[in-house]
Design an enzyme around this catalytic site. Structure first.
Site, PDB file in Angstrom:
ATOM      1  N   ASP A  75       4.317   0.422  12.180  1.00 55.71           N
ATOM      2  CA  ASP A  75       3.090  -0.135  11.599  1.00 55.71           C
ATOM      3  C   ASP A  75       2.856  -1.598  11.998  1.00 55.71           C
ATOM      4  O   ASP A  75       1.840  -2.180  11.608  1.00 55.71           O
ATOM      5  CB  ASP A  75       3.120  -0.014  10.069  1.00 55.71           C
ATOM      6  CG  ASP A  75       2.860   1.413   9.600  1.00 55.71           C
ATOM      7  OD1 ASP A  75       2.532   2.269  10.441  1.00 55.71           O
ATOM      8  OD2 ASP A  75       2.987   1.670   8.385  1.00 55.71           O
ATOM      9  N   LYS A  82       0.833  -1.205   0.000  1.00 54.58           N
ATOM     10  CA  LYS A  82       0.000   0.000   0.000  1.00 54.58           C
ATOM     11  C   LYS A  82       0.866   1.253   0.000  1.00 54.58           C
ATOM     12  O   LYS A  82       0.689   2.154  -0.822  1.00 54.58           O
ATOM     13  CB  LYS A  82      -0.907   0.009   1.240  1.00 54.58           C
ATOM     14  CG  LYS A  82      -1.603   1.337   1.490  1.00 54.58           C
ATOM     15  CD  LYS A  82      -2.478   1.301   2.716  1.00 54.58           C
ATOM     16  CE  LYS A  82      -1.802   1.655   4.009  1.00 54.58           C
ATOM     17  NZ  LYS A  82      -1.513   3.090   4.205  1.00 54.58           N
TER      18      LYS A  82
HETATM   19  C1  UD1 Z   1       4.686   6.637   6.446  1.00 57.03           C
HETATM   20  C2  UD1 Z   1       3.722   5.491   6.240  1.00 57.03           C
HETATM   21  C3  UD1 Z   1       3.097   5.094   7.576  1.00 57.03           C
HETATM   22  C4  UD1 Z   1       4.181   4.794   8.607  1.00 57.03           C
HETATM   23  C5  UD1 Z   1       5.181   5.943   8.688  1.00 57.03           C
HETATM   24  C6  UD1 Z   1       6.363   5.651   9.593  1.00 57.03           C
HETATM   25  C7  UD1 Z   1       2.883   5.921   4.007  1.00 57.03           C
HETATM   26  C8  UD1 Z   1       1.737   6.273   3.151  1.00 57.03           C
HETATM   27  N1  UD1 Z   1       2.670   5.923   5.331  1.00 57.03           N
HETATM   28  O1  UD1 Z   1       3.919   7.721   6.934  1.00 57.03           O
HETATM   29  O2  UD1 Z   1       2.280   3.937   7.367  1.00 57.03           O
HETATM   30  O3  UD1 Z   1       3.583   4.594   9.873  1.00 57.03           O
HETATM   31  O4  UD1 Z   1       5.689   6.244   7.380  1.00 57.03           O
HETATM   32  O5  UD1 Z   1       7.023   4.488   9.164  1.00 57.03           O
HETATM   33  O6  UD1 Z   1       3.955   5.593   3.522  1.00 57.03           O
HETATM   34  N2  UD1 Z   1       6.803  14.244  10.960  1.00 57.03           N
HETATM   35  C9  UD1 Z   1       7.014  15.571  11.283  1.00 57.03           C
HETATM   36  N3  UD1 Z   1       7.042  16.481  10.267  1.00 57.03           N
HETATM   37  C10 UD1 Z   1       6.875  16.135   8.959  1.00 57.03           C
HETATM   38  C11 UD1 Z   1       6.659  14.776   8.639  1.00 57.03           C
HETATM   39  C12 UD1 Z   1       6.627  13.843   9.667  1.00 57.03           C
HETATM   40  O7  UD1 Z   1       7.172  15.920  12.446  1.00 57.03           O
HETATM   41  O8  UD1 Z   1       6.923  17.016   8.086  1.00 57.03           O
HETATM   42  C13 UD1 Z   1       6.754  13.242  12.041  1.00 57.03           C
HETATM   43  C14 UD1 Z   1       5.383  12.566  12.140  1.00 57.03           C
HETATM   44  O9  UD1 Z   1       4.506  13.343  12.906  1.00 57.03           O
HETATM   45  C15 UD1 Z   1       5.727  11.262  12.786  1.00 57.03           C
HETATM   46  C16 UD1 Z   1       7.123  10.953  12.242  1.00 57.03           C
HETATM   47  O10 UD1 Z   1       7.637  12.187  11.755  1.00 57.03           O
HETATM   48  O11 UD1 Z   1       5.799  11.408  14.178  1.00 57.03           O
HETATM   49  C17 UD1 Z   1       7.132   9.898  11.140  1.00 57.03           C
HETATM   50  O12 UD1 Z   1       6.416  10.381  10.039  1.00 57.03           O
HETATM   51  P1  UD1 Z   1       6.762   9.990   8.537  1.00 57.03           P
HETATM   52  O13 UD1 Z   1       7.990   9.157   8.483  1.00 57.03           O
HETATM   53  O14 UD1 Z   1       6.715  11.234   7.725  1.00 57.03           O
HETATM   54  O15 UD1 Z   1       5.526   9.077   8.172  1.00 57.03           O
HETATM   55  P2  UD1 Z   1       4.543   9.205   6.943  1.00 57.03           P
HETATM   56  O16 UD1 Z   1       5.325   9.409   5.690  1.00 57.03           O
HETATM   57  O17 UD1 Z   1       3.433  10.122   7.266  1.00 57.03           O
END
Ligand code: UD1
Length: 422
Positions: A308, A22
């Protein structure tokens, strides 16, 4: 709303086919926006999140068709009509934010609503914004939308992320493929879905190296062309079903599974008394003799233990001998499954980002509620191991990330059915 009825009934045996990822598919689909030529994905999972991304891309003017029962997604962005990702679609799924980088790179502008998705924490966009700004984008937040533009196009730069965000890495890499000059992204995320994205972008003509390590280098090109790409195996679906024989006993082969996708997770299972072996068709998982023992878990970016799989692992730890400590370091509010597991007789104490689980002899069936995607499947796993019947409501969360869950588990001997709402 539909619900899932699970009746605990002992050891499982047989095979479960694992779908395409996904999270890989959700970043590969927006890559179509980078090129006028068609992009075709094979091995796509059949999920409601994929339909949401389809609707989002179509709202931008892309042509998206699902072929072969949804396993093939054919896309073309030769005639885009909008650069605005509307709140009504984006609020359903955080991964919608992955159109930001590609739109900006191809059109020099993008307007993207702040995202929604699972309610597992704040999940801001600051790391995406900082990376794209380093490439020369001007971005401001107005009325809940990020308004991004460039004057004279994106320019390659050296940028170090404060945290290895998966989504920010994907957005920055996609944007940098069409920037002028070289981009060096440091402290990049190393997840297999990023490697898969880069392999696809390379087929489209992008010049990228270093994927899978924490420094990715992108040499910008003038244009990208069409490609066909097979979506990588879903390591989270794989890990989830690896837990089914772990929690119920028995032996199950996960078709298409590969050890390199779940190394740290498999190491934890091994320490708990579950054997995982690679076969020519996938991964075979069996409970070794005796009761499973407790292990401690800390969630980390890849190659660490995946956040996850934390909820599903907690379901297993509820049933084992001993006390296990699960520490969630990626999301600040990701224990919503704990009170539901407690309704099934689990012994869990949550303090901040740490859950202490004391295994019980047997969980008991109960009516429980899915609170997010991974929580929903953890309750199904717990139900498989519980005495009596468990009803999991709000299964629309499940439909976002698991295709044919009933068919797949029934195929290895589980008693599970979907109850359609009136
Ligand atoms: C992706 C996955 C999700 C998984 C996550 C971590 C997809 C569609 N989703 O989500 O299933 O749980 O990786 O492995 O691929 N953060 C910030 N600022 C930002 C971006 C993120 O503070 O600009 C923080 C988030 O709040 C979170 C952490 O970083 O606490 C991890 O987020 P991130 O790695 O970005 O996850 P996603 O890409 O949203």
């Amino acid at each position: 709303m539909d619900s899932i009825l699970v009746t605990g009934n002992g050891p499982l045996s047989g095979q479960i086919p694992i779908a395409g990822a996904k999270n890989a598919c959700l970043t590969l689909m927006p890559a179509t926006l980078l090129s006028e030529e068609p992009l075709t994905l094979t091995n796509a999972p059949r999920l409601s999140d994929i339909k949401t991304m389809t609707a989002l891309l179509q709202s931008l003017g892309a042509e998206v068709s699902a072929l072969q029962d949804g396993q093939v997604i054919a896309m073309s962005s030769h005639n885009l009509t909008s650069h605005v990702a509307d709140y009504d679609i984006v609020r359903k799924m955080r991964a919608s934010n992955l159109v930001l980088g590609p739109l900006l790179a191809r059109f020099g502008q993008a307007v993207v609503s702040l995202p929604g998705g699972c309610a597992i924490g704040a999940r801001p966009m600051d790391l995406h914004v900082e990376g794209l700004e380093a490439l020369g984008a001007e971005i401001e937040l107005k009325d809940g939308y990020l308004h991004a533009k460039t004057s004279g196009g994106l320019k390659g730069a050296v940028h170090e992320m404060r945290f290895a965000s998966v989504g920010a890495t994907e957005n920055i890499v996609m944007a940098a493929t069409l920037a002028k000059g070289t981009t060096v992204l440091k402290n990049a995320a190393r997840e297999p879905e990023i490697v898969d994205l880069v392999e696809c972008l390379r087929k489209m003509g992008a010049q990228i190296s270093g994927e899978g390590s924490s420094t990715i280098e992108i040499q910008g090109v003038d244009r990208l062309h069409g490609a066909t790409h097979q979506v990588v195996t879903d390591r989270i679906e794989l890990g989830t079903y690896m837990l089914a024989p772990a929690i119920c006993g028995g032996e199950v082969e996960l078709l298409g599974g590969r050890m390199r996708l779940v190394e740290s997770f498999a190491a934890k299972l091994d320490a708990a008394g579950i054997s995982v072996t690679e076969t020519d068709k996938g991964l075979k998982v069996a409970r070794k003799n005796g009761r499973v023992t407790s292990v401690d878990v800390v969630t980390e970016p890849f190659p660490g233990f995946p956040t996850d799989l934390q909820a599903q692992m907690m379901a297993l730890m509820c049933t084992v001998e001993g006390v296990s400590v699960l520490e969630e370091r990626i999301f600040e509010n990701r224990f919503m499954h704990a009170p539901e597991l407690v309704r099934m007789g689990a012994n869990i104490e949550v303090h901040g980002g740490t859950a202490t689980v004391t295994g019980v002899e047997r969980l008991k069936g109960a009516r429980v509620m899915a609170t997010d995607l991974r929580a929903s499947v953890s309750l199904i796993l717990a139900g498989l191991a519980a005495e009596g019947e468990t009803t999991v409501s709000r299964v629309y969360h499940l439909d976002r990330g698991y295709e044919h869950v009933v068919r797949k588990l029934e195929g290895v001997g589980a008693k599970i059915e979907r109850i359609k709402s009136e």
